[in-house]
Design an enzyme around this catalytic site. Structure first.
Site, PDB file in Angstrom:
ATOM      1  N   GLU A  64      52.184  59.052  22.877  1.00 51.32           N
ATOM      2  CA  GLU A  64      50.886  58.904  22.231  1.00 51.32           C
ATOM      3  C   GLU A  64      50.365  60.276  21.822  1.00 51.32           C
ATOM      4  OE1 GLU A  64      46.955  56.210  22.968  1.00 51.32           O
ATOM      5  OE2 GLU A  64      47.582  57.476  24.632  1.00 51.32           O
ATOM      6  N   LYS A 108      30.743  57.498  34.685  1.00 53.64           N
ATOM      7  CA  LYS A 108      31.087  58.894  34.443  1.00 53.64           C
ATOM      8  C   LYS A 108      31.659  59.003  33.039  1.00 53.64           C
ATOM      9  CE  LYS A 108      34.533  61.504  34.414  1.00 53.64           C
ATOM     10  NZ  LYS A 108      34.135  62.548  33.416  1.00 53.64           N
ATOM     11  N   GLU A 152      42.241  50.177  30.666  1.00 59.62           N
ATOM     12  CA  GLU A 152      42.588  50.083  29.240  1.00 59.62           C
ATOM     13  C   GLU A 152      43.170  51.436  28.862  1.00 59.62           C
ATOM     14  OE1 GLU A 152      42.820  50.817  25.658  1.00 59.62           O
ATOM     15  OE2 GLU A 152      40.628  50.877  25.608  1.00 59.62           O
ATOM     16  N   CYS A 206      43.031  54.367  20.802  1.00 57.57           N
ATOM     17  CA  CYS A 206      44.198  53.954  21.586  1.00 57.57           C
ATOM     18  C   CYS A 206      45.028  52.884  20.896  1.00 57.57           C
ATOM     19  CB  CYS A 206      43.761  53.483  22.969  1.00 57.57           C
ATOM     20  SG  CYS A 206      42.438  52.254  22.932  1.00 57.57           S
TER      21      CYS A 206
END
Length: 508
Positions: A394, A185, A259, A293
């Site tokens: 983040e 997906k 992750e 990331c």
């Protein structure tokens, strides 16, 4: 580079065929650089997930695929690499117009990384230890014992919008290398290259081995995470969503690889070569407009060179060219969406409110010819403290926080003072000194005088809340196998076996 945009409708890709969604709904894919419609893509449902999982299950149950010899599987991986090269220009174009990634990066890095990944795992499969023979100890008696590594079964991958085709490959390649089947997906912002990649791969693997169901995370993602026939789920995305995926997968005790997010620290030592460290630090945070990331979003700078570093970073940042990703002269493209742009701008305002000093950037930029695009100037904050929001959360945008330190021990302590542990870096002229610092950093990958240098023969993943498991390298192959211990006793008589007297006594 020019791309002829013929607005195309994409169905689902299931069992080697393009198939309409059960609900007959679509969603739009929009170019973040100019706001133009790029494609209409099928919005899948739980029933569509069921169809894809059934196709993947049927393919896995075929001995031809599941038990294929390593030599033949290696040939398939190399064939996929060749197919990617043959279709590289198309893949680069599709990714650029949907993700905002520059063609300079996509063509000279992402596609080459994908090719190298399939080739690297193609090599690893040839000498992978699928069966290990254990020694025969005196206790509990003479026996042949083996440890076999076998494919898991049907795997699911939920991939992000920032580097869609590369990160999808991180999951597809090891899954196929070990004989699994997969349902993917992709993120709804950027599904096009994953769909095309699946079509390309299907030319060299049996139907049902690779499937793509597009649609929302709520409907498609959650259906995959809870499906009883999905044995493994691999997810790349935010830590918040990763927690949710982990919770959903726990109902059926799925094997998981996560992750997740990062707030990666970069430590500049006093002896660093600034001609390398300054552009390197900006590369670490501004590549793909900071939407990676592992970006180095916290830069720790010693008192002695603090002002010099800030001045140098400001000068370099203001030279970066924002523009159309299709233009080879563009250094930074747009952020992915209006929503992401507003989120980044809100963090910038938060930084100002909490007392950080804005050195440069901090605003939206209008690019000629891309007036409807989502561009943010490369932004640098100085005088940031490690407890500020912009140093804790983040942001996923082109925002660098510079934090002053006096002693290296203080820098290391602040670097580790985070829920994340994905990446880190050290800049110094003394590599031995760097190794001492690296030993103390709690991160899954640490670069010395470099950034973003991931290797396909080395593992990638995080400590703490940056994830579980590793992708790439031999570790990724292990992650897509199950371990089976097989024991055969070499003692023919029951009475002579060590277990006999544990249950039976005084019997002849």
């Amino acid at each position: 580079m020019s791309v002829n945009i013929d607005i195309k409708s994409y169905p689902l890709f299931i069992n080697g065929e393009w198939i309409a969604s059960e609900a007959n709904r679509t969603f739009d894919v929009v170019n973040p650089a100019n706001g133009e419609l790029v494609a209409k893509v099928a919005s899948g449902t739980k029933k569509d997930v069921d169809r894809a999982v059934e196709a993947a299950t049927a393919a896995f149950e075929q001995d031809e695929w599941r038990e294929m010899a390593p030599k033949e599987r290696s040939k398939i991986l190399y064939a996929i690499a060749q197919k990617i090269m043959e279709n590289a220009e198309e893949l680069v174009g599709l990714e650029a117009i949907s993700s905002g990634g520059t063609v300079r990066r996509l063509g000279s890095n992402d596609v080459l990384q994908m090719v190298d990944l399939f080739q690297t795992l193609g090599k690893f499969v040839l000498d992978y230890t699928f069966s290990e023979t254990l020694p025969s100890p005196p206790f509990p008696g003479p026996a042949h014992n083996f440890i076999w590594r076998e494919p898991i079964g049907v795997c699911a991958a939920i991939t992000p919008w920032n580097m869609p085709m590369l990160i999808a490959s991180w999951k597809i390649a090891p899954a196929l290398a070990m004989g699994n089947t997969i349902v993917i997906k992709p993120a709804s912002y950027t599904p096009l290259t994953t769909l095309r990649l699946a079509e390309i791969i299907s030319e060299v693997v049996p139907p049902g081995v690779i499937n793509v169901v597009t649609g929302s995370g709520k409907e498609v993602g959650e259906a995959l995470a809870t499906h009883p026939k999905v044995e493994k789920i691999a997810f790349t995305g935010s830590t918040e969503v990763g927690r949710h995926i982990m919770s959903l997968a726990s109902n059926t005790i799925k094997n998981t690889t996560l992750e997740l997010g990062g707030k990666s620290p970069s430590i500049l030592l006093e002896d660093a070569d600034l001609s390398l460290a300054l552009p390197g630090s900006l590369f670490g945070v501004f590549l793909h407009s900071g939407q990676l990331c592992e970006s180095g979003t916290r830069l720790f700078v010693p008192d002695k060179i603090y002002d010099q570093v800030i001045d140098g970073l400001k000068e370099l940042s203001e030279k970066l060219v924002l523009g159309n990703p299709l233009d080879l002269a563009t250094d930074m493209g747009p952020v992915i969406s209006e929503t992401q742009k507003e989120s980044i701008l809100s963090y910038i305002e938060k930084g100002k409110q909490e007392g950080a000093r804005l050195v440069c950037g901090g605003q939206e930029v209008k690019v000629e010819g891309c007036e409807k695009g989502h561009f943010i100037a490369p932004t640098i904050f100085a005088d940031v403290t490690n407890d500020m929001t912009i140093a804790r959360e983040e942001i996923f945008g082109p925002v660098l926080s510079i934090i002053r330190y006096s002693e290296v021990e203080d820098a290391v302590r602040m670097a580790n003072d985070t829920i994340y542990g994905l990446a880190a870096g050290v800049w110094t002229a003394d590599v031995n000194k760097a190794y001492k610092v690296v030993r103390k950093l709690r991160a899954g990958v640490v670069w010395i005088n470099d950034w973003h240098m991931l290797r396909n023969d080395a593992p990638f993943g995080g400590y703490k809340q940056s994830g579980i498991g590793r992708e790439m390298g031999r570790h990724s192959l292990d992650a897509y196998t199950q371990v089976k211990h097989v024991h055969t006793s070499m003692v023919p008589e029951a009475e002579r076996r060590t277990w006999y007297s544990l249950l039976f006594s005084n019997q002849s």
